[in-house]
Design a protein around this motif. Structure first.
Motif, PDB file in Angstrom:
ATOM      1  N   VAL A   8     -37.686  59.002  84.484  1.00 40.37           N
ATOM      2  CA  VAL A   8     -37.129  58.256  85.620  1.00 40.37           C
ATOM      3  C   VAL A   8     -37.640  56.816  85.622  1.00 40.37           C
ATOM      4  N   PRO A   9     -36.779  55.858  85.286  1.00 37.93           N
ATOM      5  CA  PRO A   9     -37.203  54.464  85.422  1.00 37.93           C
ATOM      6  C   PRO A   9     -37.180  54.076  86.898  1.00 37.93           C
ATOM      7  N   CYS A  10     -38.233  53.455  87.366  1.00 39.03           N
ATOM      8  CA  CYS A  10     -38.322  53.132  88.797  1.00 39.03           C
ATOM      9  C   CYS A  10     -38.607  51.656  89.007  1.00 39.03           C
ATOM     10  N   TYR A  11     -37.811  51.044  89.813  1.00 46.54           N
ATOM     11  CA  TYR A  11     -38.064  49.666  90.202  1.00 46.54           C
ATOM     12  C   TYR A  11     -37.901  49.584  91.713  1.00 46.54           C
ATOM     13  N   ASN A  12     -39.001  49.375  92.392  1.00 47.33           N
ATOM     14  CA  ASN A  12     -39.000  49.343  93.861  1.00 47.33           C
ATOM     15  C   ASN A  12     -38.333  50.566  94.471  1.00 47.33           C
ATOM     16  N   GLU A  13     -38.879  51.711  94.169  1.00 52.07           N
ATOM     17  CA  GLU A  13     -38.271  52.957  94.630  1.00 52.07           C
ATOM     18  C   GLU A  13     -39.195  53.759  95.529  1.00 52.07           C
ATOM     19  N   GLU A  14     -40.133  53.110  96.202  1.00 52.69           N
ATOM     20  CA  GLU A  14     -41.098  53.896  96.985  1.00 52.69           C
ATOM     21  C   GLU A  14     -40.406  54.781  98.024  1.00 52.69           C
ATOM     22  N   ASN A  42     -42.806  52.879  85.742  1.00 53.27           N
ATOM     23  CA  ASN A  42     -42.786  51.877  86.796  1.00 53.27           C
ATOM     24  C   ASN A  42     -42.476  50.519  86.176  1.00 53.27           C
ATOM     25  N   ASP A  43     -41.293  50.026  86.453  1.00 55.80           N
ATOM     26  CA  ASP A  43     -40.794  48.817  85.804  1.00 55.80           C
ATOM     27  C   ASP A  43     -41.159  47.585  86.645  1.00 55.80           C
ATOM     28  N   GLY A  44     -42.453  47.356  86.797  1.00 58.01           N
ATOM     29  CA  GLY A  44     -42.912  46.171  87.514  1.00 58.01           C
ATOM     30  C   GLY A  44     -42.476  46.104  88.962  1.00 58.01           C
ATOM     31  N   ARG A  70     -44.646  44.031  83.774  1.00 55.22           N
ATOM     32  CA  ARG A  70     -43.763  43.297  84.682  1.00 55.22           C
ATOM     33  C   ARG A  70     -42.413  43.996  84.682  1.00 55.22           C
ATOM     34  N   ASN A  71     -41.447  43.422  85.363  1.00 57.47           N
ATOM     35  CA  ASN A  71     -40.114  44.012  85.352  1.00 57.47           C
ATOM     36  C   ASN A  71     -39.398  43.667  84.044  1.00 57.47           C
ATOM     37  N   PHE A  72     -39.142  44.673  83.234  1.00 60.73           N
ATOM     38  CA  PHE A  72     -38.477  44.434  81.952  1.00 60.73           C
ATOM     39  C   PHE A  72     -37.011  44.841  81.989  1.00 60.73           C
ATOM     40  N   ASP A  94     -31.739  58.493  87.462  1.00 62.92           N
ATOM     41  CA  ASP A  94     -32.140  57.410  88.356  1.00 62.92           C
ATOM     42  C   ASP A  94     -33.051  57.961  89.434  1.00 62.92           C
ATOM     43  N   ALA A  95     -33.843  57.071  90.012  1.00 62.05           N
ATOM     44  CA  ALA A  95     -34.779  57.499  91.035  1.00 62.05           C
ATOM     45  C   ALA A  95     -34.089  57.686  92.382  1.00 62.05           C
ATOM     46  N   ASP A  96     -32.899  57.149  92.541  1.00 61.77           N
ATOM     47  CA  ASP A  96     -32.310  57.095  93.884  1.00 61.77           C
ATOM     48  C   ASP A  96     -31.503  58.332  94.266  1.00 61.77           C
ATOM     49  N   LEU A  97     -31.610  59.394  93.478  1.00 57.35           N
ATOM     50  CA  LEU A  97     -30.913  60.661  93.751  1.00 57.35           C
ATOM     51  C   LEU A  97     -29.394  60.538  93.755  1.00 57.35           C
ATOM     52  N   GLN A  98     -28.897  59.491  93.117  1.00 59.79           N
ATOM     53  CA  GLN A  98     -27.446  59.399  92.962  1.00 59.79           C
ATOM     54  C   GLN A  98     -27.008  60.385  91.897  1.00 59.79           C
ATOM     55  N   ASP A  99     -27.947  60.719  91.015  1.00 55.00           N
ATOM     56  CA  ASP A  99     -27.670  61.734  90.003  1.00 55.00           C
ATOM     57  C   ASP A  99     -28.216  63.052  90.531  1.00 55.00           C
ATOM     58  N   ASP A 196     -19.763  64.635  90.824  1.00 54.15           N
ATOM     59  CA  ASP A 196     -19.487  63.625  91.847  1.00 54.15           C
ATOM     60  C   ASP A 196     -20.750  62.853  92.106  1.00 54.15           C
ATOM     61  N   ARG A 197     -20.668  61.566  91.933  1.00 57.11           N
ATOM     62  CA  ARG A 197     -21.853  60.756  92.142  1.00 57.11           C
ATOM     63  C   ARG A 197     -21.951  60.360  93.606  1.00 57.11           C
ATOM     64  N   GLY A 198     -23.090  60.593  94.194  1.00 59.91           N
ATOM     65  CA  GLY A 198     -23.287  60.248  95.593  1.00 59.91           C
ATOM     66  C   GLY A 198     -23.573  58.773  95.757  1.00 59.91           C
ATOM     67  N   ASP A 199     -23.747  58.356  96.994  1.00 55.34           N
ATOM     68  CA  ASP A 199     -24.125  56.965  97.226  1.00 55.34           C
ATOM     69  C   ASP A 199     -25.631  56.901  97.391  1.00 55.34           C
ATOM     70  N   ARG A 200     -26.167  55.748  97.102  1.00 51.30           N
ATOM     71  CA  ARG A 200     -27.600  55.545  97.206  1.00 51.30           C
ATOM     72  C   ARG A 200     -28.047  55.752  98.662  1.00 51.30           C
ATOM     73  N   THR A 201     -29.106  56.520  98.871  1.00 44.59           N
ATOM     74  CA  THR A 201     -29.526  56.781 100.250  1.00 44.59           C
ATOM     75  C   THR A 201     -30.574  55.781 100.724  1.00 44.59           C
ATOM     76  N   LYS A 204     -31.531  49.482  97.971  1.00 49.61           N
ATOM     77  CA  LYS A 204     -30.193  49.074  97.556  1.00 49.61           C
ATOM     78  C   LYS A 204     -30.115  48.901  96.040  1.00 49.61           C
ATOM     79  N   SER A 205     -28.890  48.865  95.546  1.00 52.38           N
ATOM     80  CA  SER A 205     -28.693  48.778  94.105  1.00 52.38           C
ATOM     81  C   SER A 205     -29.332  47.504  93.548  1.00 52.38           C
ATOM     82  N   HIS A 206     -29.874  47.617  92.343  1.00 52.90           N
ATOM     83  CA  HIS A 206     -30.499  46.456  91.727  1.00 52.90           C
ATOM     84  C   HIS A 206     -29.521  45.662  90.890  1.00 52.90           C
ATOM     85  N   TYR A 207     -28.305  46.174  90.808  1.00 50.50           N
ATOM     86  CA  TYR A 207     -27.346  45.483  89.971  1.00 50.50           C
ATOM     87  C   TYR A 207     -26.383  44.661  90.808  1.00 50.50           C
TER      88      TYR A 207
HETATM   89  N1  UDP Z   1     -34.212  50.156  87.515  1.00 53.33           N
HETATM   90  C1  UDP Z   1     -35.270  49.778  86.703  1.00 53.33           C
HETATM   91  N2  UDP Z   1     -35.447  48.452  86.424  1.00 53.33           N
HETATM   92  C2  UDP Z   1     -34.618  47.483  86.921  1.00 53.33           C
HETATM   93  C3  UDP Z   1     -33.535  47.887  87.723  1.00 53.33           C
HETATM   94  C4  UDP Z   1     -33.357  49.228  87.994  1.00 53.33           C
HETATM   95  O1  UDP Z   1     -36.030  50.609  86.232  1.00 53.33           O
HETATM   96  O2  UDP Z   1     -34.844  46.309  86.640  1.00 53.33           O
HETATM   97  C5  UDP Z   1     -34.010  51.605  87.821  1.00 53.33           C
HETATM   98  C6  UDP Z   1     -33.924  51.918  89.299  1.00 53.33           C
HETATM   99  O3  UDP Z   1     -35.181  52.110  89.855  1.00 53.33           O
HETATM  100  C7  UDP Z   1     -33.102  53.177  89.307  1.00 53.33           C
HETATM  101  C8  UDP Z   1     -32.170  52.997  88.107  1.00 53.33           C
HETATM  102  O4  UDP Z   1     -32.785  52.001  87.290  1.00 53.33           O
HETATM  103  O5  UDP Z   1     -33.892  54.333  89.096  1.00 53.33           O
HETATM  104  C9  UDP Z   1     -30.764  52.590  88.516  1.00 53.33           C
HETATM  105  O6  UDP Z   1     -30.805  51.459  89.351  1.00 53.33           O
HETATM  106  P1  UDP Z   1     -29.810  51.267  90.572  1.00 53.33           P
HETATM  107  O7  UDP Z   1     -29.759  52.502  91.398  1.00 53.33           O
HETATM  108  O8  UDP Z   1     -30.231  50.015  91.249  1.00 53.33           O
HETATM  109  O9  UDP Z   1     -28.455  51.034  89.816  1.00 53.33           O
HETATM  110  P2  UDP Z   1     -26.990  51.597  90.217  1.00 53.33           P
HETATM  111  O10 UDP Z   1     -27.161  53.018  90.661  1.00 53.33           O
HETATM  112  O11 UDP Z   1     -26.522  50.691  91.286  1.00 53.33           O
HETATM  113  O12 UDP Z   1     -26.219  51.465  88.944  1.00 53.33           O
END
Ligand code: UDP
Ligand code: MG
Length: 317
Positions: A8-14, A42-44, A70-72, A94-99, A196-201, A204-207
């Motif tokens: 699970v890659p995590c960026y600001n997912e506390e 933990n991606d910074g 740092r954030n890569f 993903d960490a946000d339980l959308q999967d 079915d992909r849920g919405d982020r709870t 917010k999205s990082h993209y």
């Molecule tokens: N993420 C990460 N580094 C980043 C941006 C996102 O590791 O620079 C992780 C984030 O924590 C999440 C996953 O990538 O677990 C997907 O990110 P997000 O939910 O923001 O993307 P979306 O679902 O909108 O495509």
């Protein structure tokens, strides 16, 4: 006993982590036949993500983590995860339980049936604006037409990879990473599962829109040289027209004589050619820029701190 790593890659997912951990524990409880490892990268993060992960690890040693310096970006964070995962298969989510973690059970079943790369395909794209939907449709069409590899629509990074695939991805050490394309590129036996992909709870999205455009550019430039070919073909066509045009004027001047006229034609031709030349130079520049970055051979990520159960021989890149 086969080992399964959940990466699970995590960026600001506390906000999402406790819920994710609870869901994963539920899943693990249903599959006692495997040895599980939860690997958080933990991606910074700038919030309390790392503290949360450390806390989880203190209570539960199935939780492992890598803290990057740092954030890569997610693509690089995933590679860090692949380098340190010990499982016979790796599930990326993903960490946000959308999967939905429940799908992992089906993935494992398919894996046991002999598939190496089990990916989840979204039934629809969820809440998205019309424009974004159209653009993504157009983008996939373009990518599909211009490269030899099939890059799948509506497929994110949620998938199960056999050790074979993980080792293959680990060998692709380019700095500009487009992992989605790499999954196609490596091949192996693939199977899709629809969900079915849920919405982020939480959070917010990082993209952002622009980040998505950048990722789209990455996809095109790292998997095909079609834009370069497009420039060549455009150049050829224009040269051909120019030649015909030249012949026409040559004959006209010889027959009718020299009449100075045609300023509009001149300016149109000059401007048009100038535009085409700049466009072509821009396309070449995109590729040269990538060559420049790639030749520096910088490490793809840097690790600050690890919490792993045994030292894994990371590739050291
Ligand atoms: N993420 C990460 N580094 C980043 C941006 C996102 O590791 O620079 C992780 C984030 O924590 C999440 C996953 O990538 O677990 C997907 O990110 P997000 O939910 O923001 O993307 P979306 O679902 O909108 O495509
Ligand atoms: Mg998300």
């Amino acid at each position: 006993m086969k080992r399964v790593t959940i990466l699970v890659p995590c960026y600001n997912e506390e906000g999402s982590l406790p819920e994710l951990y609870a869901e994963l524990c539920k899943l693990i409880g249903q599959h006692p036949a495997y040895e599980w490892e939860m690997l958080f990268v933990n991606d910074g993060s700038v919030d309390g993500t790392l503290e949360k992960i450390r806390q989880l690890r203190e209570e539960d040693h199935r939780v492992c983590y890598i803290d990057l310096s740092r954030n890569f970006g997610k693509e690089n964070a995933m590679l860090a995860g692949f380098d340190h995962a010990r499982g016979d298969c790796v599930v990326i989510m993903d960490a946000d339980l959308q999967d939905p973690p429940s799908l992992i059970s089906d993935m494992l079943k398919a894996w046991e049936d002999g598939y190496d790369d089990v990916y989840a395909q979204r039934r629809d794209r969820g809440k998205e604006s019309w424009l974004r939907k159209q653009m993504s449709l157009f983008y996939y069409w373009l990518l599909d037409k211009s490269s030899r590899y099939e890059i799948l629509r509506n497929v994110g990074d949620f998938r199960l990879l056999d050790r074979k695939c993980v080792e293959a991805i680990k060998r692709l050490r380019e700095t500009h990473r487009y992992t989605k394309g790499m999954f196609s590129w490596i091949g192996y036996k693939k199977k899709e599962l629809v969900f079915d992909r849920g919405d982020r709870t939480k959070g917010k999205s990082h993209y952002s829109f622009f980040k998505l455009i950048a990722l789209a550019m990455e996809g095109i430039t790292s998997f095909t040289i079609a834009p370069l070919r497009f420039a060549t073909i455009l150049g050829l066509i224009i040269s051909l027209f120019a030649f015909v045009y030249m012949c026409y004027f040559l004959v006209k001047t010889l027959v009718v004589g020299d009449v100075v006229q045609g300023f509009p034609t001149l300016i149109i031709v000059v401007l048009f050619l100038g535009g085409v030349q700049l466009l072509s130079i821009g396309i070449i520049g995109e590729y040269i820029g990538r060559i420049f970055i790639e030749t520096k051979k910088r490490p793809i990520y840097l690790v600050n701190e690890c919490g792993l159960n045994e030292e894994t021989p990371a590739d050291g890149h």
